[in-house]
Design an enzyme around this catalytic site. Sequence first.
Site, short mmCIF file in Angstrom:
data_model
loop_
_atom_site.label_atom_id
_atom_site.label_comp_id
_atom_site.label_asym_id
_atom_site.label_seq_id
_atom_site.Cartn_x
_atom_site.Cartn_y
_atom_site.Cartn_z
N GLY A 1 0.83 -1.20 0.00
CA GLY A 1 0.00 0.00 0.00
C GLY A 1 0.87 1.24 0.00
N SER A 2 0.34 2.30 0.56
CA SER A 2 1.04 3.59 0.51
C SER A 2 2.19 3.62 1.52
CB SER A 2 0.06 4.71 0.85
OG SER A 2 -0.36 4.56 2.19
N GLY A 37 2.70 2.18 5.42
CA GLY A 37 3.90 1.47 5.87
C GLY A 37 4.54 2.11 7.08
N GLU A 42 5.81 -3.38 0.89
CA GLU A 42 5.84 -3.05 -0.54
C GLU A 42 4.98 -1.80 -0.68
OE1 GLU A 42 4.88 -2.52 -4.01
OE2 GLU A 42 3.80 -4.42 -4.05
N CYS A 47 1.34 0.35 -8.39
CA CYS A 47 2.50 0.89 -7.68
C CYS A 47 3.68 0.96 -8.63
CB CYS A 47 2.80 0.08 -6.43
SG CYS A 47 3.06 -1.63 -6.77
C1 UN1 Z 1 1.16 -3.37 -7.55
O1 UN1 Z 1 0.82 -2.42 -8.24
O2 UN1 Z 1 1.03 -3.36 -6.30
O3 UN1 Z 1 4.49 -5.33 -12.05
C2 UN1 Z 1 1.66 -4.66 -8.10
C3 UN1 Z 1 3.28 -5.08 -12.11
C4 UN1 Z 1 2.34 -6.13 -11.57
C5 UN1 Z 1 2.21 -6.02 -10.09
C6 UN1 Z 1 1.94 -4.64 -9.58
N1 UN1 Z 1 2.84 -7.43 -11.91
O4 UN1 Z 1 2.83 -4.05 -12.58
#
Ligand code: UN1
Length: 504
Positions: A237-238, A242, A259, A293
Amino acid sequence: MTTIDLAGRARAALESLGVDPARYGSGDLMARSPISGAGLFGVRATPPAEADAVIGAAHAAFAEWRLTPAPVRGSLVKRLGELIAAHKEALADLVTIEAGKIRSEALGEVQEMIDICDLAVGLSRQLYGRTMPSERPGHRLQEQWHPLGVVGVISAFNFPVAVWSWNAAVALVCGDPVVWKPSELTPLCALGCDALLRRAMAERGAPAGLAGLILGGREAGAALADDPRVALVSATGSTRMGRDVGPRVAARFGRSLLELGGNNAVIVAPSADLDLAVHSMVFAAAGTAGQRCTSQRRLIVHESIADAVVAKLAAAFERLPAGDPFADGVLLGPLINPAAHEAMRAALASVADAGGEVVCGGEALDVGLGGTWVRPALVRLPRQSGPALIETFAPILYVLTYTDFDEALALHNAVPQGLSGGIFTSDAAEAERYLSPAGADTGIANVNVATSGAEIGGAFGGEKETGGGRESGSDAWKAYMRRTTNTINYSGTVRLAQGVDFTG
Ligand code: UN1
């Protein structure tokens, strides 16, 4: 306004996935769809006492699961993968309904689940420890990897099924029960996954508490973070989230795998194949409406080609077909909610203060369905400052130019986050420098591939404010196990290491 029967479609998917009807239909957590912007129906949130019992049951299941041979644990994950494959359409329906992903991306997300199950099944026969030469005669030195304990998974709305599976598939073969707190924005996806895992567990005779689901808001995540029965908290998440979860887990000496936010850049060098670069970057910047992300948020382009690249990107952004994410040919789905557009507007409003210019995009698009659609924005900035330093979870691509390669690398790394990055170049030396220890400081660094869409075979995660965790492939499984170093003496005499003599 056109209406799609989203609630009906969601119910049909939940039914085909075998979700217990008592778990949805009414309740204090409203399942919503960003497609219509409206609530679908209520879902029962997990009361704190019940959440406590779920964690307790997982903790109890650990005693049995850790002694179940790893390849037998793998057979549970194999069955889970088969069930996911058999229900791919229904799960993808829920992903599109709750996260707004276009069909191809929703199916791709479910494919990512199937892939990680395959990887984890193979892993279940490869949880290798090493044997090291002992310095002492008649001694043997080895390490073993043992199950760790309950794994708590906190996941975000944007990958409402795959991120759980990265953690669950690997944790289960490693011998760990899994308790999941999904985003409160995607409870139906979570119910669907949970139902499939429960079915696989029943068929394989796994202990009942092995998988737990806690539906609720931030306090449900905090309960996982604070509970000493949870050995590892894997949180996606953000960075703000975290900063809360990490110290809570650390305060009780638990393990965390974080992450968090990204602010991913691509360098485009003068020798790059521009069509390749632009096509790749349009997906990275505008795919999933900029809500990965790994979404590309910055472009660092050589000054000699900047105008040409900007023109191509702007044309591509303008052409992206927006609309019903279920419909063929649509590439641009909705933002998760109006607040995301507010955040995007605020970032764009600060561009002028930073001396920049919005080249195109940012405006709301009325596709006639009720949700929040926006045209991806392209922004030129004279220097890397203000909005380019923060992660806005919306499709904005900031363009910066460079003159020499060192400057490009410095810009690439001069942000607080460190998830993903890429370079487009035909110059082998530039590519190698980008990948060198003095190159990209991100956890994922690509050549002639933009920032998003990683495969599950590699370790996934990043450095700095991204949190340092690694999930998914390679040796990321080690985070889900504990290592013991064993010395075995078969010499019949006491022999001390380092030549110490204690005979007196
Ligand atoms: C995410 O955005 O939390 O690499 C994961 C990627 C994807 C996973 C993203 N396989 O864009």
